[in-house]
Design an enzyme around this catalytic site. Structure first.
Site, PDB file in Angstrom:
ATOM      1  N   SER A 117      -1.172  18.666  -3.166  1.00  0.00           N
ATOM      2  CA  SER A 117      -2.108  18.317  -4.245  1.00  0.00           C
ATOM      3  C   SER A 117      -3.555  18.516  -3.831  1.00  0.00           C
ATOM      4  O   SER A 117      -3.912  18.326  -2.659  1.00  0.00           O
ATOM      5  CB  SER A 117      -1.898  16.847  -4.599  1.00  0.00           C
ATOM      6  OG  SER A 117      -2.937  16.392  -5.427  1.00  0.00           O
ATOM      7  N   TYR A 141      -2.299   8.331  -2.644  1.00  0.00           N
ATOM      8  CA  TYR A 141      -1.513   9.476  -3.123  1.00  0.00           C
ATOM      9  C   TYR A 141      -1.918  10.732  -2.347  1.00  0.00           C
ATOM     10  O   TYR A 141      -1.070  11.424  -1.767  1.00  0.00           O
ATOM     11  CB  TYR A 141      -1.739   9.680  -4.624  1.00  0.00           C
ATOM     12  CG  TYR A 141      -1.217  10.995  -5.124  1.00  0.00           C
ATOM     13  CD1 TYR A 141       0.146  11.234  -5.197  1.00  0.00           C
ATOM     14  CD2 TYR A 141      -2.085  12.028  -5.498  1.00  0.00           C
ATOM     15  CE1 TYR A 141       0.638  12.458  -5.628  1.00  0.00           C
ATOM     16  CE2 TYR A 141      -1.604  13.242  -5.932  1.00  0.00           C
ATOM     17  CZ  TYR A 141      -0.251  13.458  -5.995  1.00  0.00           C
ATOM     18  OH  TYR A 141       0.232  14.675  -6.406  1.00  0.00           O
ATOM     19  N   LYS A 145       0.183  13.066   0.681  1.00  0.00           N
ATOM     20  CA  LYS A 145       0.391  14.521   0.645  1.00  0.00           C
ATOM     21  C   LYS A 145      -0.193  15.183   1.895  1.00  0.00           C
ATOM     22  O   LYS A 145       0.410  16.099   2.479  1.00  0.00           O
ATOM     23  CB  LYS A 145      -0.250  15.112  -0.611  1.00  0.00           C
ATOM     24  CG  LYS A 145       0.387  14.653  -1.917  1.00  0.00           C
ATOM     25  CD  LYS A 145       1.737  15.298  -2.127  1.00  0.00           C
ATOM     26  CE  LYS A 145       2.370  14.886  -3.447  1.00  0.00           C
ATOM     27  NZ  LYS A 145       3.708  15.474  -3.642  1.00  0.00           N
ATOM     28  N   ASN A 170      -4.750  20.435 -11.495  1.00  0.00           N
ATOM     29  CA  ASN A 170      -4.152  19.589 -12.547  1.00  0.00           C
ATOM     30  C   ASN A 170      -3.055  20.313 -13.317  1.00  0.00           C
ATOM     31  O   ASN A 170      -3.350  21.103 -14.227  1.00  0.00           O
ATOM     32  CB  ASN A 170      -5.244  19.079 -13.482  1.00  0.00           C
ATOM     33  CG  ASN A 170      -6.018  17.952 -12.837  1.00  0.00           C
ATOM     34  OD1 ASN A 170      -6.684  18.157 -11.829  1.00  0.00           O
ATOM     35  ND2 ASN A 170      -5.885  16.753 -13.375  1.00  0.00           N
TER      36      ASN A 170
HETATM   37  N1  UDP Z   1      -8.444  10.615 -17.772  1.00  0.00           N
HETATM   38  C1  UDP Z   1      -9.069   9.888 -18.797  1.00  0.00           C
HETATM   39  N2  UDP Z   1      -8.286   9.160 -19.626  1.00  0.00           N
HETATM   40  C2  UDP Z   1      -6.932   9.096 -19.510  1.00  0.00           C
HETATM   41  C3  UDP Z   1      -6.307   9.833 -18.469  1.00  0.00           C
HETATM   42  C4  UDP Z   1      -7.099  10.580 -17.625  1.00  0.00           C
HETATM   43  O1  UDP Z   1     -10.287   9.910 -18.940  1.00  0.00           O
HETATM   44  O2  UDP Z   1      -6.284   8.372 -20.294  1.00  0.00           O
HETATM   45  C5  UDP Z   1      -9.269  11.411 -16.859  1.00  0.00           C
HETATM   46  C6  UDP Z   1      -9.112  11.002 -15.408  1.00  0.00           C
HETATM   47  O3  UDP Z   1     -10.027   9.976 -15.076  1.00  0.00           O
HETATM   48  C7  UDP Z   1      -9.408  12.311 -14.688  1.00  0.00           C
HETATM   49  C8  UDP Z   1      -8.936  13.378 -15.666  1.00  0.00           C
HETATM   50  O4  UDP Z   1      -8.821  12.735 -16.933  1.00  0.00           O
HETATM   51  O5  UDP Z   1     -10.792  12.466 -14.514  1.00  0.00           O
HETATM   52  C9  UDP Z   1      -7.579  13.956 -15.292  1.00  0.00           C
HETATM   53  O6  UDP Z   1      -6.714  12.872 -15.035  1.00  0.00           O
HETATM   54  P1  UDP Z   1      -5.153  13.088 -14.897  1.00  0.00           P
HETATM   55  O7  UDP Z   1      -4.535  11.736 -14.736  1.00  0.00           O
HETATM   56  O8  UDP Z   1      -4.653  13.942 -16.020  1.00  0.00           O
HETATM   57  O9  UDP Z   1      -4.973  13.937 -13.559  1.00  0.00           O
HETATM   58  P2  UDP Z   1      -5.508  13.679 -12.048  1.00  0.00           P
HETATM   59  O10 UDP Z   1      -6.845  14.362 -11.975  1.00  0.00           O
HETATM   60  O11 UDP Z   1      -5.554  12.216 -11.808  1.00  0.00           O
HETATM   61  O12 UDP Z   1      -4.473  14.382 -11.223  1.00  0.00           O
END
Ligand code: UDP
Length: 331
Positions: A117, A141, A145, A170
């Site tokens: 990741s 997390y 990894k 992502n």
């Molecule tokens: N995010 C958000 N609202 C949500 C879920 C995610 O604002 O309900 C934001 C989160 O803070 C991050 C981005 O969207 O900046 C991507 O988050 P996600 O959980 O999809 O993937 P990650 O980057 O954690 O792997």
């Protein structure tokens, strides 16, 4: 044709991988404990319900099948949860991975493709993150990894187990034919949550922080289609089978989109309003994560097929419409 063990093949990315391998004529065995995956997402091949922690089960499976390689998707993925429940993350993502690797060593299976990741990098030091970027995770997390990547380097040196670590940025999107998609419960990822808010399955979407040091204040991410990640796995295996040394690659499109931009894209593609509320920052979130995937392009010949965010969102929307019209109960 090869026989490949897919650990976590009932999950989001693993199920797309199974589908793609079957499509390529390969023989697939899925091992999944169904703690977060779905049996009906495994579209073919043999399915075994069980855990990678179960050494006896692994011994039986490796004795029965001559696996050419193991792909490992069976891990927990929620950054925020990992901050408050680190034990859960180290136990599954690290200790259970050791169990799987040790079974490979016992049975002489030499090729491993690991779902790593972008979270291993922590707060970026450069606009785009290449493989030379320091590994400095800021949440358990990401740390789990990074630890497995270290284990893999050591297992290569000591036991000759050769591996490719693929650092996903992502993962998102869905099978273009609408057959598979993302079904996390609870869902925590931005694109499916925004689509659920668009379809009416969810009242609204919370934006986690508008006070980051980015142009619109929301976090920036590099969204990469699940099928493009699966392509990279197949290329990684061919790379290992060609005799190449163990390696690690960053996988993203190289384009950063803010949370607000994703919400706007979802609105435009779906033609629906995405009701949004503003919330506090989520623990463990870096402001910006964008890949430099030149090494994967140059070394593996990887070229994402679905790099356009509009296409990614439209595939995911087709899937969300299936979920929201009840073809899957989504339980
Ligand atoms: N995010 C958000 N609202 C949500 C879920 C995610 O604002 O309900 C934001 C989160 O803070 C991050 C981005 O969207 O900046 C991507 O988050 P996600 O959980 O999809 O993937 P990650 O980057 O954690 O792997």
């Amino acid at each position: 044709m090869m026989k490949i063990l897919i650990a976590g093949g009932a999950g989001y990315i693993g199920s797309h991988m199974v589908k793609q391998l079957l499509h390529g004529g390969h023989d697939v065995v899925t091992l999944d404990d169904l703690s977060t995956g779905y049996r009906d997402a495994v579209l073919g091949g043999m399915f075994i319900q069980g855990s990678i922690a179960d050494q006896e089960l692994l011994d039986r499976m490796f004795a029965e099948h001559r696996f050419a390689a193991v792909f490992h998707f069976a891990s927990f993925i929620q950054v925020g949860e990992s901050v408050v429940q680190p034990a859960r993350y180290y136990a599954n993502n690290l200790v259970n991975t050791l169990s799987l690797l040790d079974a490979m060593v016992r049975h002489g299976v030499k090729h491993f493709v690991f779902s790593s990741s972008a979270a291993i990098f922590g707060e970026p030091h450069s606009i785009r993150i290449d493989e030379g970027h320091p590994v400095a995770p800021i949440n358990p997390y990401g740390a789990s990894k990074a630890m497995v990547e270290q284990v893999l380097r050591d297992y290569d040196r000591a036991y000759g187990l050769r591996s490719v670590s693929l650092r996903y940025f992502n993962a998102c999107g869905a099978s273009p034919d609408g057959e598979l998609g993302e079904r996390h419960n609870p869902e925590t990822h931005l694109i499916p949550l925004a689509l659920q808010a668009a379809s009416g399955r969810r009242e609204n979407l919370t934006i986690y922080g508008r006070n980051y040091g980015t142009p619109d204040g929301t976090c920036i991410r590099d969204y990469i289609h699940v099928c493009d990640l699966c392509d990279a796995h197949i290329l990684a295996l061919e790379y290992l089978q060609g005799g190449a040394a163990s390696n690690a690659f960053n996988l993203g499109n190289g384009d950063g989109f803010s949370v607000q931009q994703v919400v706007d894209t979802v609105s435009r593609i779906t033609g629906e309003i995405v009701p949004v509320i503003d919330g506090p920052r989520r623990m463990g979130d870096p402001a910006r994560l964008v890949a430099d995937a030149k090494k994967a392009h140059d070394t593996l010949g990887w070229k994402p097929r679905y790099a356009d965010l509009d296409v990614i969102v439209s595939h995911a929307w087709t899937w969300e419409k299936r979920l929201s019209t009840g073809i899957w109960t989504g339980a």
